[in-house]
Design a protein around this motif. Structure first.
Motif, PDB file in Angstrom:
ATOM      1  N   ARG A   1       0.725  -1.226   0.081  1.00  0.00           N
ATOM      2  CA  ARG A   1       0.139  -0.051  -0.017  1.00  0.00           C
ATOM      3  C   ARG A   1       0.881   1.189  -0.063  1.00  0.00           C
ATOM      4  NH1 ARG A   1      -4.037   2.000   4.998  1.00  0.00           N
ATOM      5  NH2 ARG A   1      -4.936   3.579   3.767  1.00  0.00           N
ATOM      6  N   LEU A   2       1.958   1.166   0.891  1.00  0.00           N
ATOM      7  CA  LEU A   2       2.642   2.324   0.971  1.00  0.00           C
ATOM      8  C   LEU A   2       3.736   2.440  -0.452  1.00  0.00           C
ATOM      9  CD1 LEU A   2       4.195   1.828   4.308  1.00  0.00           C
ATOM     10  CD2 LEU A   2       2.785   3.975   3.646  1.00  0.00           C
ATOM     11  N   ARG A   3       3.914   1.680  -1.069  1.00  0.00           N
ATOM     12  CA  ARG A   3       4.730   1.422  -2.599  1.00  0.00           C
ATOM     13  C   ARG A   3       3.706   2.162  -3.509  1.00  0.00           C
ATOM     14  NH1 ARG A   3       5.712  -3.290  -2.314  1.00  0.00           N
ATOM     15  NH2 ARG A   3       7.902  -3.186  -1.242  1.00  0.00           N
ATOM     16  N   ARG A   4       2.503   1.524  -3.279  1.00  0.00           N
ATOM     17  CA  ARG A   4       1.621   2.213  -4.329  1.00  0.00           C
ATOM     18  C   ARG A   4       1.408   3.630  -4.283  1.00  0.00           C
ATOM     19  NH1 ARG A   4      -1.797  -2.394  -3.280  1.00  0.00           N
ATOM     20  NH2 ARG A   4      -3.269  -0.910  -2.191  1.00  0.00           N
ATOM     21  N   ALA A   5       1.447   4.403  -2.966  1.00  0.00           N
ATOM     22  CA  ALA A   5       1.421   5.589  -2.476  1.00  0.00           C
ATOM     23  C   ALA A   5       2.648   6.465  -3.003  1.00  0.00           C
ATOM     24  CB  ALA A   5       0.994   5.772  -0.995  1.00  0.00           C
ATOM     25  N   GLY A   6       3.767   5.786  -3.305  1.00  0.00           N
ATOM     26  CA  GLY A   6       4.803   6.540  -3.870  1.00  0.00           C
ATOM     27  C   GLY A   6       6.130   6.305  -2.775  1.00  0.00           C
ATOM     28  N   SER A   7       5.849   5.772  -1.635  1.00  0.00           N
ATOM     29  CA  SER A   7       6.933   5.691  -0.626  1.00  0.00           C
ATOM     30  C   SER A   7       7.653   4.103  -0.752  1.00  0.00           C
ATOM     31  CB  SER A   7       6.455   5.776   0.767  1.00  0.00           C
ATOM     32  OG  SER A   7       5.632   6.834   0.844  1.00  0.00           O
ATOM     33  N   ALA A   8       9.004   4.659  -0.660  1.00  0.00           N
ATOM     34  CA  ALA A   8       9.888   3.329  -0.616  1.00  0.00           C
ATOM     35  C   ALA A   8       9.695   2.787   0.809  1.00  0.00           C
ATOM     36  CB  ALA A   8      11.340   3.690  -0.911  1.00  0.00           C
ATOM     37  N   THR A   9      10.226   1.586   1.117  1.00  0.00           N
ATOM     38  CA  THR A   9       9.990   1.031   2.445  1.00  0.00           C
ATOM     39  C   THR A   9      11.272   0.453   3.155  1.00  0.00           C
ATOM     40  OG1 THR A   9       9.071  -0.989   1.954  1.00  0.00           O
ATOM     41  CG2 THR A   9       7.468   0.665   2.416  1.00  0.00           C
ATOM     42  N   MET A  10      11.520   0.598   4.386  1.00  0.00           N
ATOM     43  CA  MET A  10      12.725  -0.185   4.749  1.00  0.00           C
ATOM     44  C   MET A  10      12.290  -0.486   6.210  1.00  0.00           C
ATOM     45  SD  MET A  10      16.666   1.165   4.868  1.00  0.00           S
ATOM     46  CE  MET A  10      16.280   2.744   5.857  1.00  0.00           C
ATOM     47  N   ILE A  11      12.899  -1.748   6.643  1.00  0.00           N
ATOM     48  CA  ILE A  11      12.864  -2.537   8.319  1.00  0.00           C
ATOM     49  C   ILE A  11      14.023  -2.438   8.801  1.00  0.00           C
ATOM     50  CG2 ILE A  11      11.526  -4.432   9.080  1.00  0.00           C
ATOM     51  CD1 ILE A  11       9.768  -3.006   7.187  1.00  0.00           C
ATOM     52  N   THR A  12      13.958  -1.950   9.924  1.00  0.00           N
ATOM     53  CA  THR A  12      15.002  -2.207  11.119  1.00  0.00           C
ATOM     54  C   THR A  12      14.953  -3.724  11.360  1.00  0.00           C
ATOM     55  OG1 THR A  12      14.715  -0.070  11.743  1.00  0.00           O
ATOM     56  CG2 THR A  12      15.997  -1.590  13.152  1.00  0.00           C
ATOM     57  N   VAL A  13      16.397  -4.182  11.350  1.00  0.00           N
ATOM     58  CA  VAL A  13      16.728  -5.710  11.572  1.00  0.00           C
ATOM     59  C   VAL A  13      17.996  -5.850  12.478  1.00  0.00           C
ATOM     60  CG1 VAL A  13      15.299  -6.566   9.318  1.00  0.00           C
ATOM     61  CG2 VAL A  13      17.840  -6.196   9.583  1.00  0.00           C
ATOM     62  N   THR A  14      17.773  -6.828  13.462  1.00  0.00           N
ATOM     63  CA  THR A  14      18.961  -7.248  14.011  1.00  0.00           C
ATOM     64  C   THR A  14      19.603  -8.776  14.001  1.00  0.00           C
ATOM     65  OG1 THR A  14      17.423  -7.988  16.120  1.00  0.00           O
ATOM     66  CG2 THR A  14      17.876  -5.726  15.928  1.00  0.00           C
ATOM     67  N   THR A  15      18.734  -9.310  13.028  1.00  0.00           N
ATOM     68  CA  THR A  15      19.149 -10.720  12.697  1.00  0.00           C
ATOM     69  C   THR A  15      19.003 -10.912  11.295  1.00  0.00           C
ATOM     70  OG1 THR A  15      17.158 -11.517  13.107  1.00  0.00           O
ATOM     71  CG2 THR A  15      18.689 -11.572  15.080  1.00  0.00           C
ATOM     72  N   VAL A  16      19.768 -11.889  10.866  1.00  0.00           N
ATOM     73  CA  VAL A  16      19.591 -12.255   9.480  1.00  0.00           C
ATOM     74  C   VAL A  16      18.133 -12.981   9.200  1.00  0.00           C
ATOM     75  CG1 VAL A  16      20.308 -14.137   7.680  1.00  0.00           C
ATOM     76  CG2 VAL A  16      21.973 -12.863   9.005  1.00  0.00           C
ATOM     77  N   ALA A  17      17.571 -13.494  10.235  1.00  0.00           N
ATOM     78  CA  ALA A  17      16.396 -14.171   9.969  1.00  0.00           C
ATOM     79  C   ALA A  17      15.362 -13.095  10.173  1.00  0.00           C
ATOM     80  CB  ALA A  17      15.988 -15.022  11.251  1.00  0.00           C
ATOM     81  N   GLU A  18      15.598 -12.071  10.716  1.00  0.00           N
ATOM     82  CA  GLU A  18      14.573 -10.869  10.746  1.00  0.00           C
ATOM     83  C   GLU A  18      14.450 -10.307   9.193  1.00  0.00           C
ATOM     84  OE1 GLU A  18      14.576  -9.460  15.225  1.00  0.00           O
ATOM     85  OE2 GLU A  18      15.609  -8.204  14.045  1.00  0.00           O
TER      86      GLU A  18
END
Length: 345
Positions: free
Chosen positions: A138-155
């Protein structure tokens, strides 16, 4: 603009710092100096976020992002919260204020997602978890790139599977809250160890964060495969930062010599300067955001008194290198130091 292109153009990022440190003025200063500034939606109403985004845009800034807290599941046991209330009674007497109500909420999650879809800011990032694929799309369709904070490879792998455009790899050196999905199982690896493993495991742009204070630090993570470097504590003492005066002063106070990860202020692990409150309230009590709401009046009272002993003095391990200089000068210094290591930022 695609995330990879944004990071290539502006590989220096000012971290989102919830609680007041991230301000439109700081975002504008960093962006104006050639970096990417971040607003923090955590603990703010959707209207507050809208007002801050409007202020940034009215100032002519286009290179910025907004960070959002992913809701945590309700895990606090009533008996445990009762024990904590007893433990904090002396703090309540010390500051002459009642404890807050230990309520569970989602930090206005739906309202903020709706708002950000309407605002179409360049970059939306998430901490404390990964939204489902529908939110990211939904955010991508609105025109925003997204990024997630991660602390492990699995995340990181979960984030990529759900469709994120990039991941922000947080090492244990980072100040403030650990961005792990579940604080009981999240990562505790130093950034130099974790970063190469995530870069190898995912096929999306990677941002590195955690204890980065100098241009040499920035160059090192770029050399290790990161597309950009994110710094928070390095900007805390800037005049554009909204951090409390006592917090800024503590970063340079020789009486504060180390940081530690504490659960005491919010019920989630976070790194800050070791002060009286951290020493007197050890233990790992996972009860977020209930503990945050319970201790909030205490922290506010301590800040009003200018007492750093009762404040959450979030700071990364390299805090002593934080300078009381305008953000544009901090960016210029980082750029010069990185250039000396062969990296243009």
């Amino acid at each position: 603009m695609a995330l990879k292109d944004l990071l290539a153009e502006r590989p220096l990022i000012q971290a989102p710092m919830a609680g007041g440190a991230s301000t439109p003025a700081l975002v504008a200063a960093v962006a104006g100096a050639g970096g990417t500034g971040f607003l923090a939606a955590g603990y703010r109403t959707a209207q507050d976020v809208a007002d801050q985004v409007r202020a940034v845009r009215e100032g002519g800034t286009s290179a910025f992002g907004v960070n959002v807290f992913v809701p945590s599941p309700a895990v606090a046991a009533p008996a445990e919260l009762g024990d904590l209330r007893t433990e904090l009674a002396a703090e309540s007497r010390r500051y002459g204020t009642e404890l807050g109500e230990p309520r569970h909420d989602d930090d206005a999650w739906r309202d903020k997602i709706d708002l950000l879809c309407d605002l179409a800011v360049p970059l939306v990032t998430f901490t404390f978890g990964c939204p489902d694929a529908a939110v990211l799309e939904r955010l991508r369709r609105a025109g925003s790139a997204t990024m997630i904070t991660v602390t492990t490879v699995a995340e990181a792998r979960v984030a990529v599977e759900r469709g994120t455009d990039g991941v922000c790899v947080q090492g244990l050196e980072a100040g403030g809250h650990r961005g792990c999905y579940d604080p009981r199982t999240g990562g505790d690896r130093p950034l130099p160890d974790l970063l190469p493993d995530v870069v190898e495991a995912v096929g999306v742009p990677v941002v590195a964060t955690g204890g980065l204070m100098t241009g040499a630090d920035v160059a090192a993570v770029l050399d290790a495969g990161a597309h950009a470097a994110q710094l928070g504590t390095a900007f805390l003492r800037c005049p554009e930062s909204g951090a409390q005066p006592a917090h800024k002063a503590a970063l340079a106070d020789p009486d504060f010599t180390e940081t530690a990860v504490t659960w005491a202020f919010t019920g989630r692990p976070a790194r800050g300067l070791v002060n009286r409150f951290v020493r007197e309230h050890p233990g790992e009590r996972y009860a977020y955001p209930e503990v945050h709401h319970m201790t909030r009046p205490l922290r506010a009272a301590a800040a009003a008194e200018g007492d750093p002993g009762g404040m959450a003095l979030w700071a990364g391990q390299g805090f002593r290198a934080a300078e009381e200089r305008p953000a544009v000068e901090i960016v210029a210094r980082l750029r010069e130091e990185a250039a000396a290591r062969g990296r243009r930022i």
